[in-house]
Design a protein around this motif. Structure first.
Motif, mmCIF file in Angstrom:
data_model
loop_
_atom_site.group_PDB
_atom_site.id
_atom_site.type_symbol
_atom_site.label_atom_id
_atom_site.label_comp_id
_atom_site.label_asym_id
_atom_site.label_seq_id
_atom_site.Cartn_x
_atom_site.Cartn_y
_atom_site.Cartn_z
ATOM 1 N N UNK A 119 52.604 11.349 27.026
ATOM 2 C CA UNK A 119 53.223 10.149 27.575
ATOM 3 C C UNK A 119 52.374 9.434 28.610
ATOM 4 N N UNK A 120 51.146 9.888 28.820
ATOM 5 C CA UNK A 120 50.292 9.278 29.850
ATOM 6 C C UNK A 120 49.821 7.882 29.474
ATOM 7 N N UNK A 121 49.775 7.586 28.166
ATOM 8 C CA UNK A 121 49.290 6.284 27.721
ATOM 9 C C UNK A 121 47.899 6.354 27.115
ATOM 10 N N UNK A 122 47.523 7.516 26.617
ATOM 11 C CA UNK A 122 46.183 7.696 26.047
ATOM 12 C C UNK A 122 45.943 6.779 24.857
ATOM 13 N N UNK A 123 46.899 6.752 23.923
ATOM 14 C CA UNK A 123 46.721 5.967 22.698
ATOM 15 C C UNK A 123 46.559 4.484 23.010
ATOM 16 N N UNK B 79 42.795 -0.135 23.336
ATOM 17 C CA UNK B 79 42.246 -1.238 24.114
ATOM 18 C C UNK B 79 40.754 -1.155 24.349
ATOM 19 N N UNK B 80 40.164 0.018 24.090
ATOM 20 C CA UNK B 80 38.730 0.193 24.311
ATOM 21 C C UNK B 80 37.895 -0.014 23.055
ATOM 22 N N UNK B 81 38.533 -0.004 21.899
ATOM 23 C CA UNK B 81 37.777 -0.019 20.642
ATOM 24 C C UNK B 81 36.905 -1.266 20.511
ATOM 25 N N UNK C 164 42.602 2.214 34.151
ATOM 26 C CA UNK C 164 42.021 0.878 34.031
ATOM 27 C C UNK C 164 40.867 0.897 33.016
ATOM 28 N N UNK C 165 41.035 0.187 31.920
ATOM 29 C CA UNK C 165 40.004 0.171 30.882
ATOM 30 C C UNK C 165 38.681 -0.392 31.400
ATOM 31 N N UNK C 166 38.724 -1.319 32.345
ATOM 32 C CA UNK C 166 37.494 -1.908 32.876
ATOM 33 C C UNK C 166 36.633 -0.850 33.566
#
Length: 201
Positions: A10-14, A19-21, A189-191
């Protein structure tokens, strides 16, 4: 390059992986590979109470999850040490280290997992590991909502165990702090992740 996205259920990995692909021009692979791996399917059955007392052994479960990853070795080897191509993994070996540590209460379990996966099974170490630093409280609420919204997402034994999720989060934090197996960043944060990947290249 191999980038591993780690965190409790449930952490939000997927979401983070997806969002990084495009920014990293990467492909992805999720573990456990329930749709194609016999080892993963056995682990899934055990977590839903279909394999007797198998889940009582933290080490037995760790071995089955490791064998699932070993089945993907030909794919992983294509990316290991290759800065021109990137694969983003939704869970990797650190998940085994964190959960086994949490289940046994023994920090040495992380060393045992490293020996099993990287040495005995020959899995490549990731170039970067990311701890999705979502608190157990928030992650638990997300996992419960996901289960309520989707009949196919019934939570397994690990996901329903709040104390285990909290202990696993603490183990993950310790692994990240100690740079277990390779460099880590702890973020949602993906950035921050994109910047870290570019620095490694």
């Amino acid at each position: 390059m191999i980038i591993a996205i780690e965190g409790i259920d449930g952490a939000g990995k997927r979401t983070l992986v997806d969002g990084l692909l495009e920014p990293l021009q990467a492909t992805s692979l999720a573990f456990p590979r329930y749709d194609e791996s016999a080892a993963a399917q056995l682990a899934q059955a055990a977590l839903h109470g279909e394999m007797g007392d198998m889940t009582d052994s933290a080490h037995a479960m760790a071995v089955v999850f490791a064998l699932d990853r070993h089945g993907a070795l030909p794919v992983l080897e294509r990316y290991a040490g290759n800065p021109d191509e990137t694969i983003i993994l939704d869970r990797y070996c650190a998940s085994n280290a964190a959960y086994t540590w949490a289940r046994t209460g023994d920090a040495a379990a992380a060393d045992w997992v490293a020996e099993l996966e990287f040495n005995r099974l020959g899995l490549p170490k990731p170039d970067l590991q990311v701890l999705v630093a979502t608190t157990p409280e928030v992650a638990g609420e997300r996992a419960a909502k996901r289960e309520a919204d989707d009949a196919q997402r019934t939570r397994d034994r690990y996901e329903r165990d709040r104390a285990l999720q909290e202990a696993t989060f603490a183990a993950y934090a310790a692994l990240a702090h100690g740079s277990w197996a390779s460099p880590w960043v702890s973020t949602t944060d993906s950035a921050v992740i994109i910047k870290a990947v570019h620095a490694l290249r």
